[in-house]
Design a protein around this motif. Structure first.
Motif, PDB file in Angstrom:
ATOM      1  N   LEU A  52       0.970  -1.265   0.054  1.00 18.91           N
ATOM      2  CA  LEU A  52      -0.139  -0.145  -0.020  1.00 18.91           C
ATOM      3  C   LEU A  52       0.916   1.363   0.122  1.00 18.91           C
ATOM      4  CD1 LEU A  52      -2.490  -1.127   2.829  1.00 18.91           C
ATOM      5  CD2 LEU A  52      -2.812  -1.511   0.280  1.00 18.91           C
ATOM      6  N   VAL A  53       0.286   2.367  -0.720  1.00 21.49           N
ATOM      7  CA  VAL A  53       0.887   3.737  -0.557  1.00 21.49           C
ATOM      8  C   VAL A  53      -0.316   4.636  -0.452  1.00 21.49           C
ATOM      9  CG1 VAL A  53       2.937   3.352  -1.783  1.00 21.49           C
ATOM     10  CG2 VAL A  53       0.926   4.137  -3.074  1.00 21.49           C
ATOM     11  N   ALA A  54      -0.052   5.726  -0.050  1.00 20.61           N
ATOM     12  CA  ALA A  54      -1.361   6.315   0.303  1.00 20.61           C
ATOM     13  C   ALA A  54      -1.083   7.858   0.209  1.00 20.61           C
ATOM     14  CB  ALA A  54      -1.693   6.154   1.823  1.00 20.61           C
ATOM     15  N   GLY A  55      -2.229   8.671  -0.049  1.00 20.13           N
ATOM     16  CA  GLY A  55      -2.014  10.075   0.022  1.00 20.13           C
ATOM     17  C   GLY A  55      -3.533  10.860   0.107  1.00 20.13           C
ATOM     18  N   TRP A  56      -3.571  12.081   0.550  1.00 19.82           N
ATOM     19  CA  TRP A  56      -4.626  12.529   0.571  1.00 19.82           C
ATOM     20  C   TRP A  56      -4.902  13.972  -0.050  1.00 19.82           C
ATOM     21  CZ3 TRP A  56      -5.856  17.258   3.178  1.00 19.82           C
ATOM     22  CH2 TRP A  56      -4.657  18.153   3.888  1.00 19.82           C
ATOM     23  N   CYS A  57      -5.970  14.505  -0.138  1.00 25.72           N
ATOM     24  CA  CYS A  57      -6.433  15.701  -1.153  1.00 25.72           C
ATOM     25  C   CYS A  57      -7.505  16.428  -0.448  1.00 25.72           C
ATOM     26  CB  CYS A  57      -7.188  15.010  -2.499  1.00 25.72           C
ATOM     27  SG  CYS A  57      -7.968  16.268  -3.338  1.00 25.72           S
ATOM     28  N   SER A  58      -7.209  17.742  -0.561  1.00 21.20           N
ATOM     29  CA  SER A  58      -7.990  18.638   0.137  1.00 21.20           C
ATOM     30  C   SER A  58      -9.131  18.997  -0.776  1.00 21.20           C
ATOM     31  CB  SER A  58      -7.298  20.000   0.352  1.00 21.20           C
ATOM     32  OG  SER A  58      -6.901  20.628  -1.025  1.00 21.20           O
ATOM     33  N   ASP A  59     -10.310  19.746  -0.405  1.00 21.68           N
ATOM     34  CA  ASP A  59     -11.330  20.052  -1.170  1.00 21.68           C
ATOM     35  C   ASP A  59     -11.246  20.859  -2.083  1.00 21.68           C
ATOM     36  OD1 ASP A  59     -13.356  18.459   0.271  1.00 21.68           O
ATOM     37  OD2 ASP A  59     -14.393  20.021   1.503  1.00 21.68           O
ATOM     38  N   GLU A  60     -10.120  21.885  -1.968  1.00 23.19           N
ATOM     39  CA  GLU A  60      -9.726  22.835  -2.871  1.00 23.19           C
ATOM     40  C   GLU A  60      -9.206  22.297  -4.194  1.00 23.19           C
ATOM     41  OE1 GLU A  60      -9.146  23.036   0.239  1.00 23.19           O
ATOM     42  OE2 GLU A  60     -10.340  24.776   0.747  1.00 23.19           O
ATOM     43  N   ASP A  61      -8.227  21.037  -3.800  1.00 23.80           N
ATOM     44  CA  ASP A  61      -7.602  20.421  -4.825  1.00 23.80           C
ATOM     45  C   ASP A  61      -8.678  19.330  -5.542  1.00 23.80           C
ATOM     46  OD1 ASP A  61      -5.210  21.555  -4.170  1.00 23.80           O
ATOM     47  OD2 ASP A  61      -4.491  19.970  -3.169  1.00 23.80           O
ATOM     48  N   CYS A  62      -9.615  18.835  -4.926  1.00 18.51           N
ATOM     49  CA  CYS A  62     -10.598  18.132  -5.428  1.00 18.51           C
ATOM     50  C   CYS A  62     -11.397  18.715  -6.587  1.00 18.51           C
ATOM     51  CB  CYS A  62     -11.347  17.608  -4.227  1.00 18.51           C
ATOM     52  SG  CYS A  62     -13.057  16.806  -4.843  1.00 18.51           S
ATOM     53  N   LEU A  63     -11.869  19.974  -6.022  1.00 20.08           N
ATOM     54  CA  LEU A  63     -12.572  20.932  -7.148  1.00 20.08           C
ATOM     55  C   LEU A  63     -11.618  21.419  -8.006  1.00 20.08           C
ATOM     56  CD1 LEU A  63     -14.778  23.144  -4.714  1.00 20.08           C
ATOM     57  CD2 LEU A  63     -15.385  20.831  -5.666  1.00 20.08           C
ATOM     58  N   ALA A  64     -10.587  21.586  -8.005  1.00 17.44           N
ATOM     59  CA  ALA A  64      -9.608  22.026  -9.110  1.00 17.44           C
ATOM     60  C   ALA A  64      -9.371  20.818 -10.010  1.00 17.44           C
ATOM     61  CB  ALA A  64      -8.061  22.447  -8.531  1.00 17.44           C
ATOM     62  N   ALA A  65      -9.232  19.612  -9.501  1.00 15.20           N
ATOM     63  CA  ALA A  65      -9.272  18.662 -10.372  1.00 15.20           C
ATOM     64  C   ALA A  65     -10.479  18.376 -11.254  1.00 15.20           C
ATOM     65  CB  ALA A  65      -8.949  17.370  -9.555  1.00 15.20           C
ATOM     66  N   ILE A  66     -11.442  18.521 -10.839  1.00 17.96           N
ATOM     67  CA  ILE A  66     -12.726  18.310 -11.572  1.00 17.96           C
ATOM     68  C   ILE A  66     -12.848  19.313 -12.535  1.00 17.96           C
ATOM     69  CG2 ILE A  66     -15.463  18.523 -11.538  1.00 17.96           C
ATOM     70  CD1 ILE A  66     -15.153  17.583  -8.501  1.00 17.96           C
ATOM     71  N   HIS A  67     -12.761  20.295 -12.298  1.00 15.92           N
ATOM     72  CA  HIS A  67     -12.528  21.632 -13.350  1.00 15.92           C
ATOM     73  C   HIS A  67     -11.440  21.443 -14.519  1.00 15.92           C
ATOM     74  CE1 HIS A  67     -11.683  25.647 -15.037  1.00 15.92           C
ATOM     75  NE2 HIS A  67     -12.789  25.912 -15.092  1.00 15.92           N
ATOM     76  N   SER A  68     -10.320  20.998 -14.090  1.00 15.22           N
ATOM     77  CA  SER A  68      -9.052  20.639 -14.932  1.00 15.22           C
ATOM     78  C   SER A  68      -9.640  19.543 -15.937  1.00 15.22           C
ATOM     79  CB  SER A  68      -7.980  20.475 -14.203  1.00 15.22           C
ATOM     80  OG  SER A  68      -6.914  19.982 -15.336  1.00 15.22           O
ATOM     81  N   VAL A  69     -10.108  18.463 -15.531  1.00 14.31           N
ATOM     82  CA  VAL A  69     -10.282  17.201 -16.285  1.00 14.31           C
ATOM     83  C   VAL A  69     -11.663  17.751 -17.209  1.00 14.31           C
ATOM     84  CG1 VAL A  69     -11.242  14.699 -16.237  1.00 14.31           C
ATOM     85  CG2 VAL A  69      -9.396  15.582 -14.478  1.00 14.31           C
ATOM     86  N   TYR A  70     -12.407  18.297 -16.641  1.00 17.07           N
ATOM     87  CA  TYR A  70     -13.718  18.700 -17.648  1.00 17.07           C
ATOM     88  C   TYR A  70     -13.058  19.536 -18.889  1.00 17.07           C
ATOM     89  CZ  TYR A  70     -17.848  20.603 -19.251  1.00 17.07           C
ATOM     90  OH  TYR A  70     -18.916  21.250 -20.627  1.00 17.07           O
ATOM     91  N   SER A  71     -12.307  20.636 -18.300  1.00 19.91           N
ATOM     92  CA  SER A  71     -11.895  21.634 -19.412  1.00 19.91           C
ATOM     93  C   SER A  71     -10.946  20.968 -20.444  1.00 19.91           C
ATOM     94  CB  SER A  71     -10.827  22.489 -18.545  1.00 19.91           C
ATOM     95  OG  SER A  71     -11.674  23.333 -17.682  1.00 19.91           O
ATOM     96  N   THR A  72     -10.318  19.726 -20.219  1.00 16.69           N
ATOM     97  CA  THR A  72      -9.424  19.096 -21.040  1.00 16.69           C
ATOM     98  C   THR A  72     -10.030  17.973 -21.875  1.00 16.69           C
ATOM     99  OG1 THR A  72      -8.376  17.917 -19.242  1.00 16.69           O
ATOM    100  CG2 THR A  72      -7.384  19.989 -19.828  1.00 16.69           C
ATOM    101  N   THR A  73     -10.891  17.390 -21.284  1.00 16.96           N
ATOM    102  CA  THR A  73     -11.358  16.157 -21.698  1.00 16.96           C
ATOM    103  C   THR A  73     -12.745  15.920 -21.897  1.00 16.96           C
ATOM    104  OG1 THR A  73     -11.841  15.037 -19.690  1.00 16.96           O
ATOM    105  CG2 THR A  73      -9.709  14.853 -20.764  1.00 16.96           C
ATOM    106  N   GLY A  74     -13.524  17.217 -21.319  1.00 18.15           N
ATOM    107  CA  GLY A  74     -15.213  17.083 -21.464  1.00 18.15           C
ATOM    108  C   GLY A  74     -15.817  16.210 -20.514  1.00 18.15           C
ATOM    109  N   TYR A  75     -15.028  15.443 -19.701  1.00 20.16           N
ATOM    110  CA  TYR A  75     -15.370  14.187 -18.648  1.00 20.16           C
ATOM    111  C   TYR A  75     -15.371  15.068 -17.338  1.00 20.16           C
ATOM    112  CZ  TYR A  75     -15.947   9.730 -16.817  1.00 20.16           C
ATOM    113  OH  TYR A  75     -16.357   8.200 -16.136  1.00 20.16           O
ATOM    114  N   ILE A  76     -16.753  14.633 -16.736  1.00 21.75           N
ATOM    115  CA  ILE A  76     -16.856  15.262 -15.278  1.00 21.75           C
ATOM    116  C   ILE A  76     -16.654  14.042 -14.373  1.00 21.75           C
ATOM    117  CG2 ILE A  76     -18.220  16.121 -13.583  1.00 21.75           C
ATOM    118  CD1 ILE A  76     -19.822  17.444 -15.833  1.00 21.75           C
TER     119      ILE A  76
END
Length: 741
Positions: free
Chosen positions: A612-636
């Protein structure tokens, strides 16, 4: 009646030569003689008066394998084509087929089976015998039917090399492949045991697998379950010390939690698949893969293969919006999404909870009513309510469910779903606390013998669990992790044997544990990556070996399903890497319960960090990832998948593909998604939010089942109770009175 009394097949070792060899061995090496004799006697007594009946398509090797099995058991070997049909008809099978035609041939073949009887023999059926129902019913009365399951492509190659140009059903306009596919439905109807046979596997190896499978079929004692907290006689080896500690699959499905507070695990571990067996499933459908994997995990004494097939077909046949059930989609670079949200309630929980209710209904005794208790951090609630509401009406009368969820700790749409999915046998109760309280309270209720005994005596009702603490919840999750890998092989992304990483948004550790189990069963997983949100106790634990809840309070995040501090299924994983040391597991989790923390010893931490390896993500980074992926791929992405995406980006080394578990549909978290897409004004009505999202024409489209649920139900009534275990127990008793009395 056509009887077989004596049949002397070709033997590698005859009884005479065996006796001579045994005499010499007994005189020269008495210990070796004893071992061989025990082995031979075990095999020889395997059949008794039963027959081993080999079934499969033409070219499966039934005749050759039957001879080898017969030689190993020193028993009669009967080939239906050569020894029954041709003897009865006084002509070859091909001549008979040419003489009477396809339909009449099947009827004549069936009549011959009905006149045939044998005992203690190995019987090789013809490829078309299973298409005659009466004949097969007659054969099954005194036999164990073994299905030699060979991939269709392998069969076609074999038949071509054998220059077979005529089999039953072949005619102009109908291909050989069509016939082989058509026949599968009949093979699946009749078998008791399936033996997977790859392309290059030797007949001797297949014969050994047949004998192993028959031994397993006849001895359900081989597959028992123990608690993660059970003690062993000799340290970490030997059978459990506790009286009556061994349970069967049907027991653990209905009991959920072990009496000592531990979790049930298979005493001898999970089954292993060979590389060839996995490769034989590359061309299979999702339902076919599920059938094969679950057959090996559930003993036929608990659920016979034919019943299990019906349950799996019911669970996945029509309830998922995508025909692939759990498709794998390329996201970007070496990242792939395993879409687990095509079920009726739009989350990965549907995979288990469309299946488990039917397993449960099959396993429970008819003499008792059952109330299922569930605690959920979000997605489990609607999934379990929907699953148990799909039971047959007669089962609904004896099986009911109550779902406890944090009243203010789930998304508005999740809450609307849980309220909307209530049925006559399934209810939701909001608790004025968090998920950890709900889960802990349910565990304590299960181990309160005074209360559970009172319910049994007063109301004839037993309690059971459908959370991921229930072993049956984990099995369907193993299937989709294995299936995802096979899909990458099928799509020529990788060759079988090449490793992949798996990244999963992780709270209760069940999904992650299932991925690790898939690895143990032979899927080439390199690393399992645990992705946490701000409630990152698991991340800290995996990095340091210290599980510390002291001073930690649950944080409400956009990824609410993993807003968890106590990861129940971690106990199963620690039990595994600690060599099933139940005493150590008990010590660790008692310390966690009483002192709020525990620490792994160094050697166990090293083992853990190999997997196992592990990491965590803040709410801000979570929302930024949603926006980034949608902007580049059209996928939500939904918020949980976005957490996994962020952690995967940070931790992967890009030397192999990484499969990210997309555990829920973004529709369930519309306010957060709209915020990520930078919509300024958000209507508070969940249905309006979904309509707004649908206007984006994004991938994937708005979830059909979720939209329909919200249209029908709006925001109905539900019970709400205080964060008090006694109040929850009172609710349970009231619901039992209202439903069962």
């Amino acid at each position: 009646m056509f009887h077989i009394f004596q049949y002397q097949p070709l033997r590698l070792i005859t009884q005479t030569s065996l006796s001579s060899m045994c005499l010499k061995l007994m005189l020269s090496r008495p210990v070796a003689f004893t071992q061989i004799w025990k082995s031979w006697f075990s095999s020889h007594s395997l059949l008794g008066k039963k027959n081993i009946i080999l079934m499969g398509p033409p070219g499966a090797g039934k005749t050759t394998i039957g001879r080898i099995v017969g030689q190993k058991l020193d028993c009669p070997v009967i080939d239906i084509d050569d020894d029954v049909l041709e003897t009865t008809w006084n002509m070859s099978v091909s001549e008979k087929l040419q003489d009477v035609g396809y339909e009449e041939f099947l009827e004549e073949e069936g009549k011959a089976l009905l006149k045939f009887s044998a005992s203690g023999s190995v019987i090789s059926l013809s490829g078309s015998n299973p298409m005659h129902a009466a004949g097969m019913q007659h054969m099954k009365k005194n036999g164990i039917v073994v299905y030699l399951d060979v991939p269709t492509t392998v069969i076609m190659s074999r038949l071509e090399s054998m220059e077979v140009d005529r089999i039953v059903g072949l005619s102009p306009g109908i291909s050989l492949k069509d016939i082989l596919q058509f026949r599968k439905q009949f093979y699946k109807r009749w078998y008791d045991i399936r033996v997977l046979c790859g392309g290059d596997i030797a007949a001797e190896v297949v014969a050994g697998k047949v004998l192993d499978a028959v031994k397993r079929y006849q001895d359900s004692e081989l597959e028992t379950f123990i608690s993660t907290r059970s003690r062993r006689r000799n340290g970490t080896t030997g059978r459990s010390m506790e009286k009556d500690s061994h349970k069967f699959f049907s027991d653990v499905v209905t009991q959920g939690l072990a009496p000592d507070g531990g979790l049930f695990v298979p005493e001898r571990g999970l089954p292993k698949f060979t590389a060839g067996e996995w490769q034989g499933l590359i061309e299979a459908t999702y339902i076919e893969r599920a059938q094969v994997i679950l057959e090996r995990c559930i003993h036929p004494a608990d659920i016979p293969a034919s019943n299990l097939a019906e349950i799996i077909e019911t669970a996945y046949g029509e309830n998922f919006s995508c025909s692939k059930i759990a498709p794998v989609r390329h996201l970007a670079g070496n990242q792939f999404l395993l879409e687990l949200f095509h079920g009726p309630t739009a989350s990965f929980k549907d995979f288990a909870l469309q299946l488990v209710p039917h397993l449960f209904a099959y396993c429970i005794p008819r003499s008792c009513n059952y109330l299922i208790l569930v605690a959920t951090s979000g997605d489990t609630g609607s999934a379990v309510l929907d699953g148990f509401s799909r039971l047959h009406d007669t089962d609904k009368q004896r099986i009911a469910l109550v779902n406890f969820f944090p009243e203010d700790g789930v998304s508005p749409i999740q809450k609307s779903q849980m309220i909307g999915c209530q049925k006559e046998n399934a209810w939701s109760v909001g608790v004025k606390s968090d998920f950890d309280f709900c889960q802990t309270a349910i565990k304590q209720i299960f181990t309160n013998s005074d209360f559970t005994g009172f319910l049994t005596v007063e109301y004839g009702t037993a309690l059971a669990a459908a959370n991921s603490i229930n072993w049956a919840r984990l099995l369907p999750q193993i299937v989709y992790h294995a299936s995802a890998y096979l899909d990458l092989v099928h799509q020529d992304i990788i060759s079988f044997g090449s490793p992949v990483d798996i990244c999963i948004p992780t709270g209760n550790f069940g999904n992650m544990l299932a991925a690790f189990y898939a690895k143990m069963m032979g899927i080439p997983v390199r690393k399992c990556i645990c992705a946490s949100n701000a409630n990152n106790v698991l991340t800290d634990f995996i990095r340091t070996g210290v599980y510390d809840l002291r001073g930690r309070k649950l944080i409400s995040t956009f990824s609410s399903a993993v807003d968890i501090l106590k990861s129940s299924n971690l106990e199963r994983y620690l039990h595994l890497i600690a060599n099933e040391d139940g005493q150590l597991v008990t010590q660790l989790f008692n310390q966690l319960e009483n002192q709020g923390h525990f620490q792994l010893q160094k050697d166990l931490l090293e083992k853990l960090q190999q997997d196992l390896v592990a990491g965590w993500c803040s709410d801000e980074d979570c929302l930024a990832a949603i926006h980034s992926v949608y902007s580049t791929t059209g996928y939500i992405l939904d918020t949980h998948t976005a957490v996994a995406k962020v952690v995967a980006d940070r931790l992967q080394d890009r030397t192999c593909p990484i499969i990210i578990s997309s555990t829920a549909h973004y529709s369930k978290f519309a306010p957060a998604i709209l915020r990520a897409l930078r919509i300024a004004e958000i209507n508070q009505n969940p249905l309006s939010q979904l309509h707004l999202l649908s206007s984006y024409s994004a991938l994937p489209p708005i979830h059909w089942g979720l939209l329909e649920t919200l249209k029908k139900t709006g925001n109905g009534d539900h019970h709400v109770c205080a964060a008090d275990k006694s109040v929850m127990m009172s609710h349970i008793e009231t619901l039992i009175q209202n439903h069962f009395m």
